[in-house]
Design an enzyme around this catalytic site. Sequence first.
Site, PDB file in Angstrom:
ATOM      1  N   CYS A 142       0.766  -1.085   0.013  1.00 51.90           N
ATOM      2  CA  CYS A 142       0.046  -0.015   0.184  1.00 51.90           C
ATOM      3  C   CYS A 142       0.737   1.162  -0.043  1.00 51.90           C
ATOM      4  O   CYS A 142       0.749   2.156  -0.859  1.00 51.90           O
ATOM      5  CB  CYS A 142      -1.022   0.091   1.264  1.00 51.90           C
ATOM      6  SG  CYS A 142      -0.049  -0.552   2.769  1.00 51.90           S
ATOM      7  N   HIS A 218      -1.905   5.368   6.501  1.00 51.68           N
ATOM      8  CA  HIS A 218      -0.503   5.862   6.745  1.00 51.68           C
ATOM      9  C   HIS A 218      -0.366   7.247   6.087  1.00 51.68           C
ATOM     10  O   HIS A 218      -1.212   7.865   5.559  1.00 51.68           O
ATOM     11  CB  HIS A 218       0.498   4.911   5.643  1.00 51.68           C
ATOM     12  CG  HIS A 218       0.235   3.406   5.887  1.00 51.68           C
ATOM     13  ND1 HIS A 218       0.732   3.003   6.877  1.00 51.68           N
ATOM     14  CD2 HIS A 218      -0.204   2.629   4.869  1.00 51.68           C
ATOM     15  CE1 HIS A 218       0.721   1.736   6.666  1.00 51.68           C
ATOM     16  NE2 HIS A 218      -0.053   1.319   5.553  1.00 51.68           N
TER      17      HIS A 218
END
Length: 335
Positions: A142, A218
């Site tokens: 990701c 994130h």
Amino acid sequence: MAKVKVGINGYGTIGKRVAYAVTKQDDMKLVGVTKTKPDFEAYRARELGIPVYAASEEFLPRFENVGFEVAGTLNDLLNEVDIIVDATPGGMGEKNKPLYEKAGVKAIFQGGEKASVAEVSFVAQANYENALGKDYVRVVSCNTTGLTRTLSAIQDYIDYVYAVMIRRAADPNDSKRGPVNAITPSVTVPSHHGPDVQTVIPINIETSAFVVPTTLMHVHSIMVELKKPVEAKDVVDIFENTTRVLLFEKEKGFESTAQLIEFARNLHREWNNLYEIAVWKESISVRGNRLFYIQAVHQESDVVPENIDAIRAMFELADKWESIKKTNKSLGILK
Ligand SMILES: NC(=O)C1=CN([C@@H]2O[C@H](COP(=O)(O)OP(=O)(O)OC[C@H]3O[C@@H](n4cnc5c(N)ncnc54)[C@H](OP(=O)(O)O)[C@@H]3O)[C@@H](O)[C@H]2O)C=CC1
Ligand SMILES: O=C(OP(=O)(O)O)[C@H](O)COP(=O)(O)O
């Protein structure tokens, strides 16, 4: 042309989202998914009409004990599909690969695997063509997907990239791990992300990473040493015209990852997926020969469209932009 028959091995955070995305494609058919146990996710899959297979014969008694009828085992699923999307925990895909080879099916692996598991490491907008006709493709992690999406858009300007990843500790559905009140640095540089970006695009990049106690997203702080001059407004223009990248303004209330997730909730996105990489517009700045920007990555979903495009490339169903547009439309990706 007949629809590509897709199976999912590992129906967790990524697997269930890819399964959902496959059902939204008119050139693919979801044949089934594997589970190791008959938990609520297995029952939900069955409610959705998705055939559930035991991930291996050893798990069959778990299903038999509670009277959960499975459609077969992973080997049966492999006999029925053209391609398997392996979304098992990191490192397990490599161990599963001989099963896929034996069954003669193509396979997609995820970012928790080493690059060597596949012929190509993949981010659709950066290297779709490299996956054309391939049998084994790895959709990168990701964070690596997030870095590659924005950096490939400004690749012509890059001399050297330094990026710091602030990584979410666990996914929202995960109660097994921490940290609960700590910050865990990756004490060796580079973290895996820089070398992983280089498996997709040939740029100079160093990365370091920290895990922090959040589950939402994130965040990356990115600094680019420029090869040639560029102004911040040009970078804004480039990102505005880059697929799967969205600009968000702090000025409009996007102060943190919390509001980005609320944005996805407002769109009534399935599982509040934010498939697009979110760049804070005000963070894009140029000082001397250095470009700075900050972006957020929804770890649970940014790789989902990549899996769909990888399937199209591997079966040569569409060219790059035809596939990206089709995937975007099917998932409600904004641009
Ligand atoms: N979560 C994330 O943020 C991202 C993860 N990735 C990568 O995607 C991959 C999958 O990660 P993620 O979805 O988070 O992992 P999860 O733990 O959420 O899901 C993995 C699933 O694999 C299943 N599983 C466990 N053992 C086996 C087995 N022996 N055979 C088949 N299935 C098994 C489990 O299913 P069961 O419930 O049936 O036991 C579990 O639900 C990893 O490579 C990871 O690095 C990539 C991008 C982002
Ligand atoms: O691919 C991911 O992150 P990564 O790019 O930091 O390896 C996912 O968020 C999974 O990370 P995890 O291995 O911390 O679960």
